[in-house]
Design a protein around this motif. Structure first.
Motif, PDB file in Angstrom:
ATOM      1  N   GLU A   5       0.957  -1.168  -0.016  1.00 13.27           N
ATOM      2  CA  GLU A   5      -0.167  -0.042  -0.139  1.00 13.27           C
ATOM      3  C   GLU A   5       0.968   1.282  -0.002  1.00 13.27           C
ATOM      4  O   GLU A   5       1.709   1.353   0.899  1.00 13.27           O
ATOM      5  N   ALA A   6       0.499   2.047  -0.911  1.00 13.66           N
ATOM      6  CA  ALA A   6       1.542   3.301  -1.216  1.00 13.66           C
ATOM      7  C   ALA A   6       1.646   4.119   0.170  1.00 13.66           C
ATOM      8  O   ALA A   6       0.584   4.501   0.744  1.00 13.66           O
ATOM      9  N   PRO A   7       2.892   4.402   0.919  1.00 18.94           N
ATOM     10  CA  PRO A   7       2.732   5.110   1.947  1.00 18.94           C
ATOM     11  C   PRO A   7       2.542   6.556   1.893  1.00 18.94           C
ATOM     12  O   PRO A   7       2.883   7.101   0.648  1.00 18.94           O
ATOM     13  N   LEU A   8       2.007   7.149   2.912  1.00 24.25           N
ATOM     14  CA  LEU A   8       1.626   8.583   2.698  1.00 24.25           C
ATOM     15  C   LEU A   8       2.729   9.592   3.429  1.00 24.25           C
ATOM     16  O   LEU A   8       2.706   9.223   4.572  1.00 24.25           O
ATOM     17  N   PHE A   9       3.325  10.459   2.875  1.00 28.03           N
ATOM     18  CA  PHE A   9       4.123  11.307   3.524  1.00 28.03           C
ATOM     19  C   PHE A   9       3.531  12.755   3.765  1.00 28.03           C
ATOM     20  O   PHE A   9       3.068  13.248   2.686  1.00 28.03           O
ATOM     21  N   LEU A  10       3.184  13.248   5.127  1.00 28.07           N
ATOM     22  CA  LEU A  10       2.466  14.596   5.011  1.00 28.07           C
ATOM     23  C   LEU A  10       3.681  15.508   5.544  1.00 28.07           C
ATOM     24  O   LEU A  10       4.437  15.661   6.269  1.00 28.07           O
ATOM     25  N   PHE A  11       3.790  16.618   4.424  1.00 27.58           N
ATOM     26  CA  PHE A  11       4.512  17.670   4.604  1.00 27.58           C
ATOM     27  C   PHE A  11       3.664  19.064   5.323  1.00 27.58           C
ATOM     28  O   PHE A  11       2.550  19.163   4.942  1.00 27.58           O
ATOM     29  N   VAL A  12       4.092  19.575   6.205  1.00 26.28           N
ATOM     30  CA  VAL A  12       3.473  20.557   7.040  1.00 26.28           C
ATOM     31  C   VAL A  12       4.392  22.021   6.666  1.00 26.28           C
ATOM     32  O   VAL A  12       5.653  21.835   7.013  1.00 26.28           O
ATOM     33  N   ALA A  13       4.056  22.846   5.673  1.00 25.13           N
ATOM     34  CA  ALA A  13       4.932  23.780   5.392  1.00 25.13           C
ATOM     35  C   ALA A  13       4.200  25.136   4.688  1.00 25.13           C
ATOM     36  O   ALA A  13       2.913  24.781   4.229  1.00 25.13           O
ATOM     37  N   LEU A  19       9.680  22.156  -1.844  1.00 26.30           N
ATOM     38  CA  LEU A  19       9.628  20.691  -1.586  1.00 26.30           C
ATOM     39  C   LEU A  19       9.264  19.883  -2.801  1.00 26.30           C
ATOM     40  O   LEU A  19       9.254  18.730  -2.723  1.00 26.30           O
ATOM     41  N   THR A  20       9.245  20.539  -3.861  1.00 32.34           N
ATOM     42  CA  THR A  20       8.638  19.970  -5.103  1.00 32.34           C
ATOM     43  C   THR A  20       9.717  18.734  -5.784  1.00 32.34           C
ATOM     44  O   THR A  20       9.272  17.556  -5.890  1.00 32.34           O
ATOM     45  N   SER A  33       2.328  11.831  -1.519  1.00 36.09           N
ATOM     46  CA  SER A  33       2.712  13.179  -0.682  1.00 36.09           C
ATOM     47  C   SER A  33       1.458  14.300  -0.571  1.00 36.09           C
ATOM     48  O   SER A  33       0.963  14.316  -1.536  1.00 36.09           O
ATOM     49  N   LEU A  34       1.354  14.760   0.696  1.00 27.41           N
ATOM     50  CA  LEU A  34       0.272  15.783   0.891  1.00 27.41           C
ATOM     51  C   LEU A  34       1.045  16.973   1.455  1.00 27.41           C
ATOM     52  O   LEU A  34       1.937  16.725   2.296  1.00 27.41           O
ATOM     53  N   VAL A  35       0.706  18.014   1.196  1.00 29.46           N
ATOM     54  CA  VAL A  35       1.281  19.400   1.880  1.00 29.46           C
ATOM     55  C   VAL A  35       0.104  20.110   2.358  1.00 29.46           C
ATOM     56  O   VAL A  35      -1.016  20.417   1.856  1.00 29.46           O
ATOM     57  N   THR A 109      19.839  16.508  -0.490  1.00 33.11           N
ATOM     58  CA  THR A 109      19.245  16.118  -1.908  1.00 33.11           C
ATOM     59  C   THR A 109      18.070  15.153  -1.706  1.00 33.11           C
ATOM     60  O   THR A 109      18.069  14.406  -0.543  1.00 33.11           O
ATOM     61  N   PRO A 110      17.225  14.818  -2.641  1.00 33.99           N
ATOM     62  CA  PRO A 110      16.089  14.046  -2.450  1.00 33.99           C
ATOM     63  C   PRO A 110      16.573  12.633  -1.992  1.00 33.99           C
ATOM     64  O   PRO A 110      15.776  11.992  -1.201  1.00 33.99           O
TER      65      PRO A 110
END
Length: 279
Positions: A5-13, A19-20, A33-35, A109-110
Motif C-alpha cells: 500500500e503506497a505510503p503517505l508522507f505528510l508535509f507541513v510547510a 519541496l517539489t 505526499s500531501l502538503v 538531496t532527495p
C-alpha cells in the motif's frame, strides 16, 4: 522502501515550492505526499489517513514550529522529521529533545532524504513487530496487553501477561526461574513462589477458557516452556510436562485444597511428592 500500500508522507510547510523535488522523488518511488500549511489540517489528516511520516518545514513558522512539533509528535503515530534552511545545532537539540526523529537541511538531496526515511520506517516497523508476538494461534500485543487464542480473548493481569510474553519470545526454549526473574525484574535473585503461582494461574485461565492448543510445560531442572499446537483442538492422550499440574504441589497456589487432598492420598500410599526441579 515502498510497501504494497503506497505510503503517505505528510508535509507541513508554509511554502510548498521548495519541496517539489523531494515530492517528485517520493512519487517516483510509488509514494503519495500531501502538503498542508496549518496544524489543524495536519491533525485531521493524521486521524483520517495512515501517515508513514510527517515532515515539518520550520521555515516561515518562526518559533511557533516548536509548539507545532510538540503537537505533531503527540498526534502522529509516525516519525516526525524537521526540515530547515540551515541545520543549526540549537535547532537540532531542540528538535531531538521534543521528539523529532531527525533534522534535515532543505539543501539535502532527495536521495539523502529518501535514504533517511527508509531507515526511519524500517526501524519503526521493527519496533512495531517487537510489540507483537504470534505463535500458532496465540497472539500477544504488548501495546494493548491483549491476549488472543484464535478468536478467543483472554484476560490476564499485567504480571501474567509479561510472563506469557517472555515465554512466547523464547517459544520452544525453557526458561528457569532465575532467567525469568532477571528479564522481568532486572535482578538475579528468585522471587520465591511468585513465578510458580503466576504460571499456575495462567494455566488455570487457559483451562477455564477451554484452550488446549496453548500450554505451559515444566521441564525438570530446566524451567518452563511454552507449547503451542500448530492448529487448535484437543490434545492427544498422555501426560506431558504441563499435565502433572493437578498433583504437583509446587505448581499450585497455597490454598489449593484439591492438591492438598491429592498429596494426602499419595502420602497414605507411601508415595513421596516429587521435588520441583526448576533451578
Amino acid at each position: 522502501m515502498m510497501q504494497a500500500e503506497a505510503p503517505l508522507f505528510l508535509f507541513v510547510a508554509r511554502d510548498p515550492a521548495p519541496l517539489t523535488p523531494l515530492r517528485d522523488a517520493l512519487a517516483a518511488q510509488g509514494a503519495e505526499s500531501l502538503v498542508v500549511d496549518h496544524l489543524e489540517r495536519a491533525r485531521t489528516l493524521l486521524v483520517a489517513r495512515n501517515v508513514a511520516a510527517v515532515l515539518l518545514d520550520i521555515e516561515g513558522f518562526g518559533k511557533a514550529y516548536i509548539v507545532m512539533l510538540c503537537e505533531l509528535v503527540a498526534a502522529a503515530r509516525a516519525p516526525v522529521v524537521l526540515l530547515g534552511t540551515e541545520c543549526e545545532e540549537i535547532d537540532q537539540i531542540i528538535g531531538i529533545e521534543l521528539g523529532a526523529a531527525d533534522f534535515l537541511p532543505r539543501s539535502s538531496t532527495p536521495r539523502l532524504v529518501l535514504a533517511k526515511l527508509k531507515r526511519l520506517l524500517a526501524a519503526r516497523a521493527a519496533a512495531n513487530q517487537a510489540m507483537t508476538i504470534t505463535v500458532g494461534l496465540l497472539q500477544l500485543d504488548r501495546a494493548t496487553r491483549g491476549v488472543r487464542v484464535g478468536d478467543m480473548l483472554l484476560m490476564l493481569t499485567s504480571r501474567e501477561f509479561d510472563l506469557l510474553f517472555l515465554l512466547a519470545q523464547a517459544h520452544g526454549r525453557p526458561l528457569d526461574r532465575s532467567t525469568i526473574t532477571r528479564r522481568l525484574h532486572g535482578r538475579d535473585t528468585d522471587d520465591g513462589r511468585g513465578i510458580d503461582i503466576a504460571i499456575s494461574r495462567i494455566r488455570r485461565k487457559f483451562a477455564v477458557a477451554g484452550i488446549t492448543s496453548v500450554r505451559i510445560g515444566t521441564l525438570y531442572g530446566r524451567g518452563y516452556v511454552l507449547q503451542v499446537d500448530a492448529a487448535g483442538g484437543m490434545r492427544s492422550g498422555g501426560l506431558d510436562a504441563g499435565d502433572s499440574d493437578s498433583w504437583r504441589r509446587d505448581e499450585r497456589d497455597p490454598d489449593d485444597s484439591t492438591t492438598q487432598r491429592t498429596l494426602g492420598t499419595l502420602g497414605a500410599l507411601g508415595i513421596r511428592r516429587p521435588a520441583f526441579g526448576v533451578s
